[in-house]
Design a protein around this motif. Structure first.
Motif, PDB file in Angstrom:
ATOM      1  N   ALA A 105      54.000  50.909  52.491  1.00 41.20           N
ATOM      2  CA  ALA A 105      52.970  50.155  51.776  1.00 41.20           C
ATOM      3  C   ALA A 105      53.384  48.682  51.710  1.00 41.20           C
ATOM      4  N   PHE A 106      52.510  47.855  51.169  1.00 42.03           N
ATOM      5  CA  PHE A 106      52.786  46.424  51.118  1.00 42.03           C
ATOM      6  C   PHE A 106      52.440  45.902  49.727  1.00 42.03           C
ATOM      7  N   ALA A 107      53.353  45.159  49.118  1.00 41.11           N
ATOM      8  CA  ALA A 107      53.113  44.703  47.744  1.00 41.11           C
ATOM      9  C   ALA A 107      53.354  43.216  47.611  1.00 41.11           C
ATOM     10  N   ILE A 108      52.254  42.494  47.426  1.00 42.46           N
ATOM     11  CA  ILE A 108      52.367  41.061  47.110  1.00 42.46           C
ATOM     12  C   ILE A 108      51.655  40.760  45.799  1.00 42.46           C
ATOM     13  N   THR A 109      50.501  41.406  45.547  1.00 43.58           N
ATOM     14  CA  THR A 109      49.654  41.038  44.404  1.00 43.58           C
ATOM     15  C   THR A 109      50.328  41.368  43.068  1.00 43.58           C
ATOM     16  N   GLU A 110      50.221  40.418  42.140  1.00 44.29           N
ATOM     17  CA  GLU A 110      50.789  40.615  40.799  1.00 44.29           C
ATOM     18  C   GLU A 110      49.732  40.282  39.752  1.00 44.29           C
ATOM     19  N   ALA A 167      49.661  36.590  39.345  1.00 38.71           N
ATOM     20  CA  ALA A 167      49.671  35.776  40.563  1.00 38.71           C
ATOM     21  C   ALA A 167      48.906  36.513  41.636  1.00 38.71           C
ATOM     22  N   GLY A 168      47.598  36.361  41.633  1.00 42.29           N
ATOM     23  CA  GLY A 168      46.782  37.049  42.630  1.00 42.29           C
ATOM     24  C   GLY A 168      46.734  36.228  43.895  1.00 42.29           C
ATOM     25  N   SER A 169      45.678  35.451  44.017  1.00 40.51           N
ATOM     26  CA  SER A 169      45.514  34.642  45.224  1.00 40.51           C
ATOM     27  C   SER A 169      46.611  33.586  45.370  1.00 40.51           C
ATOM     28  N   ASN A 170      47.286  33.276  44.284  1.00 38.92           N
ATOM     29  CA  ASN A 170      48.306  32.223  44.340  1.00 38.92           C
ATOM     30  C   ASN A 170      49.702  32.824  44.461  1.00 38.92           C
ATOM     31  N   TYR A 190      50.514  44.918  41.313  1.00 36.28           N
ATOM     32  CA  TYR A 190      49.396  45.849  41.082  1.00 36.28           C
ATOM     33  C   TYR A 190      48.388  45.847  42.215  1.00 36.28           C
ATOM     34  N   TYR A 191      47.533  46.870  42.169  1.00 38.52           N
ATOM     35  CA  TYR A 191      46.598  47.148  43.277  1.00 38.52           C
ATOM     36  C   TYR A 191      47.349  47.419  44.572  1.00 38.52           C
ATOM     37  N   ILE A 192      48.411  48.178  44.487  1.00 39.29           N
ATOM     38  CA  ILE A 192      49.165  48.472  45.706  1.00 39.29           C
ATOM     39  C   ILE A 192      48.682  49.814  46.259  1.00 39.29           C
ATOM     40  N   SER A 193      48.147  49.766  47.466  1.00 41.35           N
ATOM     41  CA  SER A 193      47.506  50.944  48.061  1.00 41.35           C
ATOM     42  C   SER A 193      48.540  51.920  48.614  1.00 41.35           C
ATOM     43  N   GLY A 194      48.274  53.197  48.371  1.00 43.05           N
ATOM     44  CA  GLY A 194      48.991  54.265  49.068  1.00 43.05           C
ATOM     45  C   GLY A 194      50.443  54.459  48.697  1.00 43.05           C
ATOM     46  N   VAL A 228      42.081  39.632  51.497  1.00 36.74           N
ATOM     47  CA  VAL A 228      42.024  38.231  51.065  1.00 36.74           C
ATOM     48  C   VAL A 228      40.572  37.984  50.686  1.00 36.74           C
ATOM     49  N   SER A 229      40.361  37.263  49.605  1.00 41.91           N
ATOM     50  CA  SER A 229      38.996  37.155  49.087  1.00 41.91           C
ATOM     51  C   SER A 229      38.152  36.178  49.905  1.00 41.91           C
ATOM     52  N   ARG A 230      36.859  36.362  49.774  1.00 41.39           N
ATOM     53  CA  ARG A 230      35.900  35.486  50.452  1.00 41.39           C
ATOM     54  C   ARG A 230      36.176  34.014  50.120  1.00 41.39           C
ATOM     55  N   GLU A 231      36.482  33.745  48.838  1.00 46.01           N
ATOM     56  CA  GLU A 231      36.677  32.348  48.419  1.00 46.01           C
ATOM     57  C   GLU A 231      37.933  31.738  49.060  1.00 46.01           C
ATOM     58  N   MET A 232      38.983  32.536  49.190  1.00 41.52           N
ATOM     59  CA  MET A 232      40.204  31.982  49.784  1.00 41.52           C
ATOM     60  C   MET A 232      39.999  31.693  51.270  1.00 41.52           C
TER      61      MET A 232
HETATM   62  C1  LIG Z   1      41.312  48.613  46.235  1.00 40.89           C
HETATM   63  C2  LIG Z   1      42.284  47.484  46.372  1.00 40.89           C
HETATM   64  C3  LIG Z   1      43.382  47.632  47.197  1.00 40.89           C
HETATM   65  C4  LIG Z   1      44.337  46.621  47.300  1.00 40.89           C
HETATM   66  N1  LIG Z   1      45.484  46.831  48.031  1.00 40.89           N
HETATM   67  C5  LIG Z   1      46.490  45.915  47.946  1.00 40.89           C
HETATM   68  C6  LIG Z   1      47.767  46.213  48.536  1.00 40.89           C
HETATM   69  O1  LIG Z   1      47.963  47.265  49.149  1.00 40.89           O
HETATM   70  N2  LIG Z   1      48.760  45.306  48.380  1.00 40.89           N
HETATM   71  C7  LIG Z   1      48.588  44.139  47.705  1.00 40.89           C
HETATM   72  O2  LIG Z   1      49.543  43.370  47.584  1.00 40.89           O
HETATM   73  N3  LIG Z   1      47.388  43.836  47.133  1.00 40.89           N
HETATM   74  C8  LIG Z   1      46.341  44.704  47.238  1.00 40.89           C
HETATM   75  N4  LIG Z   1      45.134  44.430  46.657  1.00 40.89           N
HETATM   76  C9  LIG Z   1      44.954  43.164  45.932  1.00 40.89           C
HETATM   77  C10 LIG Z   1      43.987  42.202  46.641  1.00 40.89           C
HETATM   78  O3  LIG Z   1      44.584  41.683  47.785  1.00 40.89           O
HETATM   79  C11 LIG Z   1      43.609  41.136  45.604  1.00 40.89           C
HETATM   80  O4  LIG Z   1      42.823  41.765  44.618  1.00 40.89           O
HETATM   81  C12 LIG Z   1      42.851  39.983  46.231  1.00 40.89           C
HETATM   82  O5  LIG Z   1      43.685  39.264  47.122  1.00 40.89           O
HETATM   83  C13 LIG Z   1      42.350  39.000  45.146  1.00 40.89           C
HETATM   84  O6  LIG Z   1      43.384  38.659  44.265  1.00 40.89           O
HETATM   85  P1  LIG Z   1      43.212  38.853  42.688  1.00 40.89           P
HETATM   86  O7  LIG Z   1      42.610  40.203  42.446  1.00 40.89           O
HETATM   87  O8  LIG Z   1      44.477  38.557  42.020  1.00 40.89           O
HETATM   88  O9  LIG Z   1      42.127  37.785  42.298  1.00 40.89           O
HETATM   89  P2  LIG Z   1      42.405  36.335  41.631  1.00 40.89           P
HETATM   90  O10 LIG Z   1      43.423  35.579  42.445  1.00 40.89           O
HETATM   91  O11 LIG Z   1      42.652  36.520  40.179  1.00 40.89           O
HETATM   92  O12 LIG Z   1      40.990  35.676  41.866  1.00 40.89           O
HETATM   93  C14 LIG Z   1      39.835  36.042  41.107  1.00 40.89           C
HETATM   94  C15 LIG Z   1      38.609  35.407  41.757  1.00 40.89           C
HETATM   95  O13 LIG Z   1      38.783  33.988  41.788  1.00 40.89           O
HETATM   96  C16 LIG Z   1      38.703  33.516  43.123  1.00 40.89           C
HETATM   97  N5  LIG Z   1      39.674  32.432  43.312  1.00 40.89           N
HETATM   98  C17 LIG Z   1      41.009  32.450  43.024  1.00 40.89           C
HETATM   99  N6  LIG Z   1      41.574  31.289  43.374  1.00 40.89           N
HETATM  100  C18 LIG Z   1      40.575  30.508  43.895  1.00 40.89           C
HETATM  101  C19 LIG Z   1      40.524  29.197  44.435  1.00 40.89           C
HETATM  102  N7  LIG Z   1      41.605  28.424  44.523  1.00 40.89           N
HETATM  103  N8  LIG Z   1      39.331  28.729  44.882  1.00 40.89           N
HETATM  104  C20 LIG Z   1      38.208  29.511  44.803  1.00 40.89           C
HETATM  105  N9  LIG Z   1      38.209  30.753  44.295  1.00 40.89           N
HETATM  106  C21 LIG Z   1      39.367  31.247  43.849  1.00 40.89           C
HETATM  107  C22 LIG Z   1      39.051  34.705  43.996  1.00 40.89           C
HETATM  108  O14 LIG Z   1      38.514  34.575  45.308  1.00 40.89           O
HETATM  109  C23 LIG Z   1      38.436  35.840  43.225  1.00 40.89           C
HETATM  110  O15 LIG Z   1      37.064  35.925  43.528  1.00 40.89           O
HETATM  111  C24 LIG Z   1      44.136  45.408  46.583  1.00 40.89           C
HETATM  112  C25 LIG Z   1      42.995  45.242  45.783  1.00 40.89           C
HETATM  113  C26 LIG Z   1      42.096  46.261  45.666  1.00 40.89           C
HETATM  114  C27 LIG Z   1      40.910  46.070  44.746  1.00 40.89           C
END
Ligand SMILES: Cc1cc2nc3c(=O)[nH]c(=O)nc-3n(C[C@H](O)[C@H](O)[C@H](O)COP(=O)(O)OP(=O)(O)OC[C@H]3O[C@@H](n4cnc5c(N)ncnc54)[C@H](O)[C@@H]3O)c2cc1C
Length: 384
Positions: free
Chosen positions: A121-126, A129-132, A154-158, A364-368
């Motif tokens: 599995a792969f774990a980066i999200t906290e 510290a989500g997108s950052n 958190y949100y670490i798959s599998g 990675v989110s649409r916004e990033m």
């Molecule tokens: C089902 C599922 C499986 C996943 N599996 C994994 C996994 O296996 N391993 C892992 O590490 N992660 C995993 N993730 C995490 C996923 O990669 C993150 O949820 C995703 O990258 C968004 O990060 P966040 O949830 O922290 O959102 P946040 O960073 O809190 O962002 C919230 C919202 O704000 C927006 N936003 C944030 N910063 C900016 C900016 N600078 N400009 C514009 N908009 C911004 C984002 O796009 C988002 O819409 C999983 C998530 C889900 C739901």
């Protein structure tokens, strides 16, 4: 410029489609709903060499490229069986270990990842510290021949299916920027101090999500992948495959949805003619088809650039964005085409909604992605 796929690629497509078609969406749905793993499907594609098709032959892989792995992901999804862990284990983790691991590390982890017998599995999200990723707080502190890991992901798959997790942790701070210096560690899931709690989500998928706690988890120095402090740079090597695989999965979902929608629109009659006769049904489906085809072209470009060793960042990001949006639109229109049946379990469309929607947000989110394109493609100032 040649847009035809090679005979080998077409054969791979057919072979994956045949296996996945034998399982089908009902199997995938049962595995998701009955809270069990899609082991039979995973094993079947592993035995045929599809999971590790992109990894080096020397370590049990197929010696092909991401183009081939993307075809595997697309065909699985097109059969109604998208697999999240295919994005993670062979694509992100496999690519990074294949590129930056030592001979010992490659020999230890890649054969299992390639055959599918082992999942990493792969774990980066906290939580904080989500997108950052510069804000990551999970730390790895050197202690003799070991590192001690502390923190939460958190949100670490599998995690329940995995033998190990590739963890991104902070091993120091860059004095010039104040940002964390990140490093990558392979941490066995049975390591003392590592615990995982199920994180319930409203997505139908066979893979479960977890919050993972690292409480003074000791890992040998030999589990550090690449150079200490250089983890972010190493990771970029895995993030383009992640975006490309996510795009390929979305491309398969779009095909799945449009095939079902067109079949239904040709058959269903409510005013004496097939509903596909009405432009209110035909045109949105045609628009979706155009979206999906355009998105797929960008996917193919991203695969080609990656496999040729060119910078694939822009193409991978655009492909991820375009395919996620095209698949959502296609699935939504397929549901609409089916009227009330679109929401019935039997028609296998609404059951795909959560998974399809997920790919707009993760990996990675649409916004990033829009940030990336604004900044890197258009040269606009960074806003954050
Ligand atoms: C089902 C599922 C499986 C996943 N599996 C994994 C996994 O296996 N391993 C892992 O590490 N992660 C995993 N993730 C995490 C996923 O990669 C993150 O949820 C995703 O990258 C968004 O990060 P966040 O949830 O922290 O959102 P946040 O960073 O809190 O962002 C919230 C919202 O704000 C927006 N936003 C944030 N910063 C900016 C900016 N600078 N400009 C514009 N908009 C911004 C984002 O796009 C988002 O819409 C999983 C998530 C889900 C739901």
């Amino acid at each position: 410029m040649d847009f035809t796929e090679t005979d080998e690629l077409l054969m791979l497509r057919e072979a994956v489609a045949k296996v996945a078609g034998g399982f089908g969406h009902e199997y995938w749905l049962r595995a998701s709903r009955e809270d069990r793993r899609p082991t039979e499907l995973w094993r079947a594609i592993g035995e045929l060499g599809f999971i590790g098709v992109n990894l080096s032959e020397e370590h049990g892989g197929g010696g092909q490229g991401l183009t081939e792995l993307a075809v595997v992901a697309e065909e699985l999804a097109a059969a109604g069986c998208p697999l999240l862990l295919l994005v993670v284990s062979p694509a992100i983790v496999g690519s990074v270990i294949d590129r930056f691991g030592t001979d010992d590390q490659r020999a230890r982890w890649l054969p299992g990842v390639a055959s599918g017998e082992s999942i990493v599995a792969f774990a980066i999200t906290e939580p904080d510290a989500g997108s950052n990723s510069h804000q990551l707080s999970t730390s790895a502190v050197r202690d003799g021949d070991e590192y001690r890991l502390n923190g939460t992901k958190y949100y670490i798959s599998g995690v329940d299916e995995a033998d190990a997790i590739l963890v991104v942790a902070k091993t120091g701070v860059d004095e010039a920027t104040g940002r964390g210096r990140l490093s990558l560690f392979v941490v066995p899931t049975d390591a003392a101090g590592l615990t995982a709690d199920l994180l319930p989500v409203e997505i139908t998928a066979p893979e479960k999500q977890f919050t993972v706690f690292f409480d003074d988890v000791r890992v040998p120095r030999a589990n550090l992948i690449g150079t200490e402090g250089d983890g972010l740079r190493h990771l970029f090597f895995g993030l383009n495959p992640e975006r490309i695989m996510s795009a390929a999965t979305s491309a398969g979902i779009a095909r799945y949805a449009l095939t079902k929608a067109a079949d239904y629109a040709r058959e269903r009659r409510v005013w004496g003619v097939p509903i596909g006769t009405h432009q209110g049904i035909a045109h949105p489906l045609a628009e979706s088809k155009i979206d999906a085809e355009l998105a797929k072209l960008m996917l193919q470009k991203a695969c080609w650039r990656y496999d040729q060793g060119h910078d694939a960042g822009e193409a991978a990001n655009i492909a991820k964005y375009a395919n996620a949006e095209a698949s959502l639109r296609a699935l939504d229109q397929a549901i609409q085409t089916h009227g009330g049946n679109g929401l019935a379990t039997e028609y296998g469309l609404a059951t795909m909604w959560g998974f399809t929607r997920l790919l707009r947000t993760a990996p990675v989110s649409r916004e990033m992605i829009l940030n990336f394109v604004g900044q890197h493609s258009l040269g606009l100032p960074k806003s954050y």
